[in-house]
Design a protein around this motif. Structure first.
Motif, mmCIF file in Angstrom:
data_model
loop_
_atom_site.group_PDB
_atom_site.id
_atom_site.type_symbol
_atom_site.label_atom_id
_atom_site.label_comp_id
_atom_site.label_asym_id
_atom_site.label_seq_id
_atom_site.Cartn_x
_atom_site.Cartn_y
_atom_site.Cartn_z
ATOM 1 N N GLN A 68 0.846 -1.181 0.000
ATOM 2 C CA GLN A 68 0.000 0.000 0.000
ATOM 3 C C GLN A 68 0.889 1.241 0.000
ATOM 4 N N PRO A 69 0.405 2.320 -0.533
ATOM 5 C CA PRO A 69 1.234 3.533 -0.544
ATOM 6 C C PRO A 69 1.499 4.014 0.879
ATOM 7 N N ALA A 70 2.750 4.423 1.123
ATOM 8 C CA ALA A 70 3.138 4.838 2.467
ATOM 9 C C ALA A 70 2.924 6.324 2.696
ATOM 10 N N ASP A 71 2.823 7.122 1.656
ATOM 11 C CA ASP A 71 2.681 8.562 1.814
ATOM 12 C C ASP A 71 1.217 8.916 2.057
ATOM 13 N N LEU A 72 0.896 9.231 3.302
ATOM 14 C CA LEU A 72 -0.474 9.579 3.682
ATOM 15 C C LEU A 72 -0.626 11.071 3.955
ATOM 16 N N ARG A 73 0.400 11.861 3.618
ATOM 17 C CA ARG A 73 0.400 13.273 3.975
ATOM 18 C C ARG A 73 -0.813 14.006 3.400
ATOM 19 N N ASP A 74 -1.176 13.706 2.169
ATOM 20 C CA ASP A 74 -2.298 14.419 1.543
ATOM 21 C C ASP A 74 -3.614 14.170 2.265
ATOM 22 N N ARG A 75 -3.755 12.992 2.883
ATOM 23 C CA ARG A 75 -5.003 12.691 3.596
ATOM 24 C C ARG A 75 -4.968 13.168 5.039
ATOM 25 N N VAL A 76 -3.770 13.238 5.641
ATOM 26 C CA VAL A 76 -3.669 13.548 7.065
ATOM 27 C C VAL A 76 -3.441 15.040 7.316
ATOM 28 N N LEU A 77 -2.741 15.703 6.421
ATOM 29 C CA LEU A 77 -2.406 17.111 6.624
ATOM 30 C C LEU A 77 -3.634 18.005 6.846
ATOM 31 N N PRO A 78 -4.736 17.818 6.125
ATOM 32 C CA PRO A 78 -5.915 18.668 6.400
ATOM 33 C C PRO A 78 -6.518 18.434 7.785
#
Length: 95
Positions: A68-78
């Motif tokens: 699974q993709p490890a970069d969750l910044r776009d979903r968590v940052l908001p």
């Protein structure tokens, strides 16, 4: 192996337990019974017995291992209380 009252009192002293003379006599008898039972178990023939990890034949169902993709910044940052650009803002700890 028999445990006497003096041994119980010595062990109780080392363990910092208060054991009266009456209690030490009863404990000596119970501990001797336990050690006699362990001696009986030691005499059991277990040469042809396969060691078991579990008494029942069971298996653990495992889920499929998916990448699974490890970069969750776009979903968590908001969801962060404070952010600037692509970074999380936190209170300053060192002044």
């Amino acid at each position: 192996m028999a445990i006497d009252q003096d041994t119980v009192l010595k062990v109780a002293h080392l363990a910092r337990l208060h054991v009266s003379a009456e209690q030490s006599q009863a404990l000596a008898g119970r501990l001797s019974d336990i050690l006699n039972m362990v001696d009986e178990l030691q005499q059991a023939e277990v040469d042809n017995i396969t060691p078991l990890a579990h008494p029942l034949d069971v298996s653990q169902p495992l889920r499929e291992d998916l990448v699974q993709p490890a970069d969750l910044r776009d979903r968590v940052l908001p969801l962060a209380p404070a952010s600037e650009g692509n970074c999380f803002l936190v209170p300053r700890v060192i002044e």
